[in-house]
Design an enzyme around this catalytic site. Sequence first.
Site, mmCIF file in Angstrom:
data_model
loop_
_atom_site.group_PDB
_atom_site.id
_atom_site.type_symbol
_atom_site.label_atom_id
_atom_site.label_comp_id
_atom_site.label_asym_id
_atom_site.label_seq_id
_atom_site.Cartn_x
_atom_site.Cartn_y
_atom_site.Cartn_z
ATOM 1 N N GLY A 99 0.753 -1.215 0.006
ATOM 2 C CA GLY A 99 -0.270 0.210 -0.024
ATOM 3 C C GLY A 99 1.446 1.656 -0.026
ATOM 4 O O GLY A 99 0.146 1.622 0.568
ATOM 5 N N GLY A 120 -0.650 4.523 -0.962
ATOM 6 C CA GLY A 120 -1.949 5.171 -0.097
ATOM 7 C C GLY A 120 -2.085 6.429 0.657
ATOM 8 O O GLY A 120 -0.658 6.996 0.200
ATOM 9 N N GLN A 121 -2.697 6.896 1.248
ATOM 10 C CA GLN A 121 -2.303 7.790 1.987
ATOM 11 C C GLN A 121 -1.271 7.712 3.512
ATOM 12 O O GLN A 121 -0.382 8.986 3.474
ATOM 13 C CB GLN A 121 -3.705 8.126 2.898
ATOM 14 C CG GLN A 121 -3.584 9.309 3.959
ATOM 15 C CD GLN A 121 -4.765 9.452 4.616
ATOM 16 O OE1 GLN A 121 -5.140 8.813 4.700
ATOM 17 N NE2 GLN A 121 -5.277 10.773 4.909
ATOM 18 N N ARG A 160 -2.517 -1.444 -7.833
ATOM 19 C CA ARG A 160 -3.112 -0.182 -8.867
ATOM 20 C C ARG A 160 -3.005 0.815 -9.419
ATOM 21 O O ARG A 160 -2.478 1.052 -10.515
ATOM 22 C CB ARG A 160 -4.975 -0.196 -8.676
ATOM 23 C CG ARG A 160 -6.428 -1.242 -8.505
ATOM 24 C CD ARG A 160 -7.491 -0.884 -8.621
ATOM 25 N NE ARG A 160 -6.727 0.159 -7.070
ATOM 26 C CZ ARG A 160 -7.988 0.426 -6.599
ATOM 27 N NH1 ARG A 160 -9.079 0.725 -6.638
ATOM 28 N NH2 ARG A 160 -7.823 1.324 -5.715
ATOM 29 N N ASP A 185 0.040 -8.055 -5.244
ATOM 30 C CA ASP A 185 -1.694 -7.908 -5.161
ATOM 31 C C ASP A 185 -1.545 -8.864 -4.029
ATOM 32 O O ASP A 185 -0.900 -10.114 -3.590
ATOM 33 C CB ASP A 185 -2.217 -8.713 -5.679
ATOM 34 C CG ASP A 185 -3.442 -9.126 -6.004
ATOM 35 O OD1 ASP A 185 -3.724 -8.961 -4.906
ATOM 36 O OD2 ASP A 185 -4.015 -9.419 -6.640
ATOM 37 N N TYR A 188 -15.313 -3.195 8.072
ATOM 38 C CA TYR A 188 -13.912 -2.221 7.637
ATOM 39 C C TYR A 188 -13.696 -2.925 9.138
ATOM 40 O O TYR A 188 -12.930 -2.974 9.609
ATOM 41 C CB TYR A 188 -13.563 -0.761 7.262
ATOM 42 C CG TYR A 188 -12.620 -0.245 7.368
ATOM 43 C CD1 TYR A 188 -11.310 -0.592 7.291
ATOM 44 C CD2 TYR A 188 -13.419 0.417 8.599
ATOM 45 C CE1 TYR A 188 -10.274 -0.199 7.499
ATOM 46 C CE2 TYR A 188 -11.764 1.321 9.018
ATOM 47 C CZ TYR A 188 -10.201 0.724 7.557
ATOM 48 O OH TYR A 188 -9.017 1.746 8.881
ATOM 49 N N LYS A 198 -10.962 -5.688 10.947
ATOM 50 C CA LYS A 198 -9.795 -4.922 11.732
ATOM 51 C C LYS A 198 -10.049 -5.593 13.639
ATOM 52 O O LYS A 198 -9.178 -6.182 13.721
ATOM 53 C CB LYS A 198 -9.706 -3.403 11.804
ATOM 54 C CG LYS A 198 -9.514 -2.794 10.945
ATOM 55 C CD LYS A 198 -8.270 -2.623 10.371
ATOM 56 C CE LYS A 198 -7.740 -2.326 9.452
ATOM 57 N NZ LYS A 198 -6.254 -2.432 8.669
HETATM 58 N N1 SER Z 1 -9.489 7.062 8.592
HETATM 59 C C1 SER Z 1 -9.944 5.231 8.220
HETATM 60 C C2 SER Z 1 -11.708 5.531 7.939
HETATM 61 O O1 SER Z 1 -12.388 6.770 8.277
HETATM 62 C C3 SER Z 1 -10.745 4.985 9.411
HETATM 63 O O2 SER Z 1 -9.862 4.101 10.368
HETATM 64 O O3 SER Z 1 -12.140 4.914 7.375
#
Ligand code: SER
Length: 320
Positions: free
Chosen positions: A9, A12-13, A37, A53, A143, A147
């Site tokens: 990742g 990513g951010q 991607r 991947d 999500y 987690k």
């Molecule tokens: N920043 C994340 C979200 O908003 C939280 O872990 O899904």
Amino acid sequence: MSEMILVTGAVGQIGSELTVELRKRYGNDSVVAGFHRKKPGATLQNGPSELVDVTKKESVENVVKKYDITTIYHMVAILSAVGEEKPNLAWNVNMNGLYNILEIAKEHNMRRVFCPSSIAVFGPETPQKSTPQETILRPRTMYGVTKVAGELLCDYYFRRFGLDVRGLRYPGIISSETLPGGGTTDYAVEIFYEAVKNKRYTCFVKKDTILPMMYMPDCIKATMDLMNAPLSSLKHHSDFNITAMSFSAGELAEEIRKHIPNFVCEYTPDFRQNIADSWPRTIDDSCAREEWGWKPNYDLPSMTKNMLEKLEKRYEEGKL
Ligand code: SER
């Protein structure tokens, strides 16, 4: 043994800035940027990058073998909002991806693995003020489910196989380099970009919605500090509560208005409001403070000032 790091990742951010910092500390050639991607941009061209991947064990394994990877920062995840739109994808990437990473780390006797968790592990039955380290974990999002399961799986690998896996329950992360992709706390980043570009923002949660947040420099510091803490000082492993500040969407807009007086923020809540309402307002992170010395540097005013300085500079250069 010298350290060889894989960041999954990496575009990513968090991954994009973490990779840059890891390369500063360990050397450009010692940190492989794993992407899927989107290809790495200019800031990640100074070191190796590989297509990874995480849902395909072989794909991860090839890179691990090619570079003799000793440490993985597993930053790949489908976030909360996209996870509600695509729960199958969230389960596959977040669970099967993590399982592959842990199996490979175990098989290759890796030194350490980092896997982020999130405030999304909490749910409506969790105490929302000063949410304790040990508390009710009954999330309502896919999500959050992945987690919680992920934390348990990581701790299982530590106890059962002695794999040194560590993780933080990140709050909303505010950043100026890479936009977040599909989370509930994304408004706290978007608001800055829109304030600088258009002096207007329509926020997708209500004005009085309070969530715990952290500025990216603190997020990177926390991640690297936890990963460098002596194992003997840790009582927790994959589930550290951590926070830097908490504010409502309205308070954030007010703070931005101190710098951009004509900034207008409107509020049109959508499905993400329910998710935000199920998460804590404030977090008790005393275990992180006691076990590895966590302390944030940025609060709401200093983060806002720094974000706006960075974005305004990029806007003036035509790069926003
Ligand atoms: N920043 C994340 C979200 O908003 C939280 O872990 O899904």
